[in-house]
Design a protein around this motif. Sequence first.
Motif, short mmCIF file in Angstrom:
data_model
loop_
_atom_site.label_atom_id
_atom_site.label_comp_id
_atom_site.label_asym_id
_atom_site.label_seq_id
_atom_site.Cartn_x
_atom_site.Cartn_y
_atom_site.Cartn_z
N ILE A 183 1.07 -1.08 -0.16
CA ILE A 183 0.35 0.14 -0.05
C ILE A 183 0.87 1.13 -0.01
O ILE A 183 0.57 2.21 -0.78
CB ILE A 183 -0.88 0.04 1.25
N VAL A 184 1.88 1.34 0.86
CA VAL A 184 2.65 2.37 1.02
C VAL A 184 3.43 2.63 -0.45
O VAL A 184 3.64 3.75 -0.97
CB VAL A 184 3.73 2.29 2.12
N TYR A 185 4.09 1.45 -0.82
CA TYR A 185 4.43 1.68 -2.29
C TYR A 185 3.60 2.14 -3.17
O TYR A 185 4.15 3.15 -4.27
CB TYR A 185 5.34 0.35 -2.68
N TYR A 186 2.37 1.79 -3.31
CA TYR A 186 1.46 2.10 -3.99
C TYR A 186 1.34 3.73 -4.05
O TYR A 186 1.41 4.64 -5.32
CB TYR A 186 0.16 1.68 -3.98
N ILE A 187 1.01 4.30 -2.89
CA ILE A 187 1.29 5.77 -2.70
C ILE A 187 2.75 6.46 -3.06
O ILE A 187 2.58 7.59 -3.79
CB ILE A 187 0.98 6.29 -1.23
N LEU A 188 3.63 5.84 -2.68
CA LEU A 188 4.93 6.51 -3.17
C LEU A 188 4.94 6.43 -4.68
O LEU A 188 5.66 7.50 -5.19
CB LEU A 188 6.00 5.63 -2.57
N SER A 189 4.49 5.52 -5.42
CA SER A 189 4.61 5.65 -6.86
C SER A 189 3.82 6.51 -7.44
O SER A 189 4.00 6.81 -8.81
CB SER A 189 4.41 4.12 -7.43
N ARG A 190 2.96 7.23 -6.94
CA ARG A 190 1.77 8.15 -7.35
C ARG A 190 2.12 9.55 -6.62
O ARG A 190 1.36 10.39 -7.26
CB ARG A 190 0.58 7.62 -7.26
N CYS A 191 2.99 9.73 -5.76
CA CYS A 191 3.01 10.80 -5.16
C CYS A 191 3.87 12.14 -5.84
O CYS A 191 4.64 11.49 -6.19
CB CYS A 191 3.60 10.92 -3.71
N PRO A 192 3.24 13.14 -6.23
CA PRO A 192 3.93 14.09 -7.11
C PRO A 192 5.15 14.62 -6.08
O PRO A 192 4.98 15.01 -4.94
CB PRO A 192 2.67 15.25 -7.52
N PHE A 193 5.86 15.40 -6.81
CA PHE A 193 6.99 16.14 -6.19
C PHE A 193 7.32 17.35 -6.78
O PHE A 193 8.49 18.06 -6.67
CB PHE A 193 8.35 15.08 -6.15
N GLY A 194 6.47 17.83 -7.78
CA GLY A 194 6.53 19.21 -8.31
C GLY A 194 6.19 19.28 -9.85
O GLY A 194 5.74 18.23 -10.43
N ILE A 195 6.48 20.46 -10.51
CA ILE A 195 6.37 20.53 -12.00
C ILE A 195 7.48 21.03 -12.61
O ILE A 195 8.08 22.12 -12.06
CB ILE A 195 5.04 21.69 -12.02
N GLU A 196 7.92 20.32 -13.51
CA GLU A 196 9.26 20.58 -14.07
C GLU A 196 9.07 20.60 -15.60
O GLU A 196 8.64 19.80 -16.06
CB GLU A 196 10.47 19.48 -13.61
#
Length: 882
Positions: free
Chosen positions: A186-199
């Motif tokens: 579950i945590v990896y599912y969230i990590l794999s979809r969590c945004p970290f900015g716009i570049e």
Amino acid sequence: MMGDPNVLEMVQEEGLTSNKDMEYSFEVHEFQRDEQSKDSIFFRDGIRQIDFVLSYVEDAKKDVDIKAERRREFERNLRKSGLELEIEDKRDSENGKTYFVKIHAPWEVLVTYAEVLGIKMPIKENDTPRTQHTPLNYMLGPVKLPDTVKYPHPEYFTAQFTRHRQELFLIEDEATFFPSSSRNRIVYYILSRCPFGIEDGKKKFGIERLLTSNTYSSAYPLHDGQYWKPSEHCLNERYILYKHWARFSFFYKEQPLELIRNYFGEKIGIYFVFLGFYTEMLFFAAVVGLACFIYGLFSMEGNQSSTEICDPNIGGQIIMCPLCDKMCDFWRLNTTCLASKFSHLFDNESTVFFAIFMGIWVTLFLEFWKQRQARLEYEWDLVDFEEEQQQLQLRPEFEAMCKHRKINPVTKEIEPHMPLHARIPWYMLSGATVTLWMALVLSSMVSVIVYRLSLFATFATFMESEDSLQHVKSFFTPQLATSLTGSCLNFIVIMILNFFYEKISAWITKMEIPRTYQEYESSLTLKMFLFQFVNYYSSCFYVAFFKGKLVGYPGKYTYMFNKWRSEECDPGGCLVELTTQLTIIMVGRQVFGNINEAIYPLAFNWWRRRKARTNSEKLYSRWEQDHDLESFGNLGLFYEYLETVIQFGFVTLFVASFPLAPLLALINNIVEIRVDAWKLTTQYRRPVAAKAHSIGVWQDILHAMAVLSVATNAFIVSFTSDIIPRLVYYYAYSQNTTQRFSGYVNNSLSVFLIADFPNHSMPLDNNRDFTTCRYRDYRNPPDHEHKYAHSMQFWHVLAAKMTFIIVMEHIAFIVKFLLAWMIPDIPKDIVEKIKQEKLMTVKILHDFELNKLKENWVLNHNTYDKHVLMEESKAQLAKSTI
């Protein structure tokens, strides 16, 4: 919703963690690290479990500000999604350089994403007994594990979890309801979809992209504790796995498959189920193969062909033509006495039986595996399984390279898109690279052949001139010496080419820019398998089907590059050389593979720990211990499957030439299971749990190899073995009514007049008292009007060989299709259990909803009655007042 990185906002809308005070309120409090156990898998409060760990080292050299901003934004969004974070400063780490971000998923996050991922959880204990106690179970008692290890949890009826019906599920303790494998998934599912900015105007997201850019150095779930001792305050499944599975002293024990699945996830679990099942099936093939070998061993002395070759009055009187031009001399047939006896070990009547048996065995193996897989789907709740979303997620590299966008027809969302014309150049480069490397493999094989051809004359001259070697000539012939050194050289070349191609295949697959992780793995699988198929099997195909087939005859030999004379087989055929080639490559690969798998992570981890242990007064915590382990990687399981499938090819494609191949594979797999178990539990970080309901594309590859094996073994028996020519002689040409094989050796050798040798082939030594020599072929004698042309017996033998191939292939395929038709893919009892479980689940859900409806109705009815009574009381009070 599943593929949208904004899925985080769904949790936020549920009101999980809108409180800003939660952002690191626990970082402020002072904590004495000395009070914390080295095996602690909890936050500093000792309550919240660590579900995942991120680590990073601040690199002052390049992009330090960009990476720091990415981390801040990423961790801020993780907290918004409901995850709780705790950071360990680099000053508290063992090497004084590494920061660790510990992640905990609270209950509300777990229940929300358990519903998103469709995780099935228990709703009622299944009272159906697991196994029936039969006499066979008691006989297999020594290999059985204790029930507490084999079945660590009761069997339940399950349903997809939903947070709105939590009371339906058997929740005794929220902290332990979700197993650690589900939590890290579950945590990896969230990590794999969590945004970290716009570049560059694009929204960037996912831990994989951050790992690729070295923003974080690693991301991994924690092991339960130390593998060599149980944990003090919680269940340590890692210790149980090591104690009952990963130790070599338990090599004869069954595997704790439920525990493997609970700890590592279904994807890794199904690999060990497959490897264990394959090993069990190999036992039967190994027993039959060993019996065939023993039959050859006991019948070796009574073999008529060997007897005639070894007889000084028969084989000792037959002068054979030279095996090379000028440098080689004429030789007597009885010098190959031991070689002919050794050849009988593998080339006897049981060869045909074993080839047919293995054709049936491989069919039974694949059909029974389908059944085992279906049973596994039921036992592990994978019946309604859908492809893991992580595998269907867009790869960051694909998004980065895409300049086009289009609407997904399924999700109706705008996604990155790469048109076909943009991919074609990369596909062409990939195809050209694969073709080039396959050509390189074939050219290296040709080089080894040239080595053998050029060295044969040297070996022969040296062994003839050295008196000290005369006593070993009877068993260590020039043919054997050349074959052994050539096979060893070929194995070395194979391993070198394999090492470099692994790197190149990964690179060219990335250049193709596959859209999803599943496409990437499929593309890499195809490239690696095709290359390794050519790399490992090409030399075996050459010896089995080409060597000695196009050599010509004395006076008119064929030459490679007009310089080196084509290789000839021994008078007993090329089967012994094929056996030698197969043994060296198969055994060498297995030994090298197991040593490499054991030594590499052990040495790497030792060096990593040695570099890290600079501050001995610091606490070497659980997350630091796991950080210093080797990463299993996304392709770790891919290479394990590839290794097993290549071995399957050795066992099936050329097994007619080497009946001991299943036995060697069986011994290797028994070791392989424990090596893989040992390295996963002790030398590797814990992999992220993932679901899988089958072995995927590897099953199709196994089916293709099974079909090919029928043809290859039929051709080996016909063209490499000496069985068919002996049978033709037995039934059509033998003049001896009592011993039908008597005279076969003399019949199988043609006569050549030495005076017909051209000058470039004539041996340098002219001192001889004979006028003819013999060679292996069916050709007319020198006094025939069509001298040296193929005789009628040659065409009879060829017709018999082709007939045998057709008959054997048809019998094998008919049996294969009959067995496939008779053996259902899903066992009948599993079909009934699936129906029963679905019925019981529907009934449980129906009863739950009905009871809930009744409770609501009673509650509403009571409320209504109270309301009516109050109204009546008010009316009576009003009347009394009036």
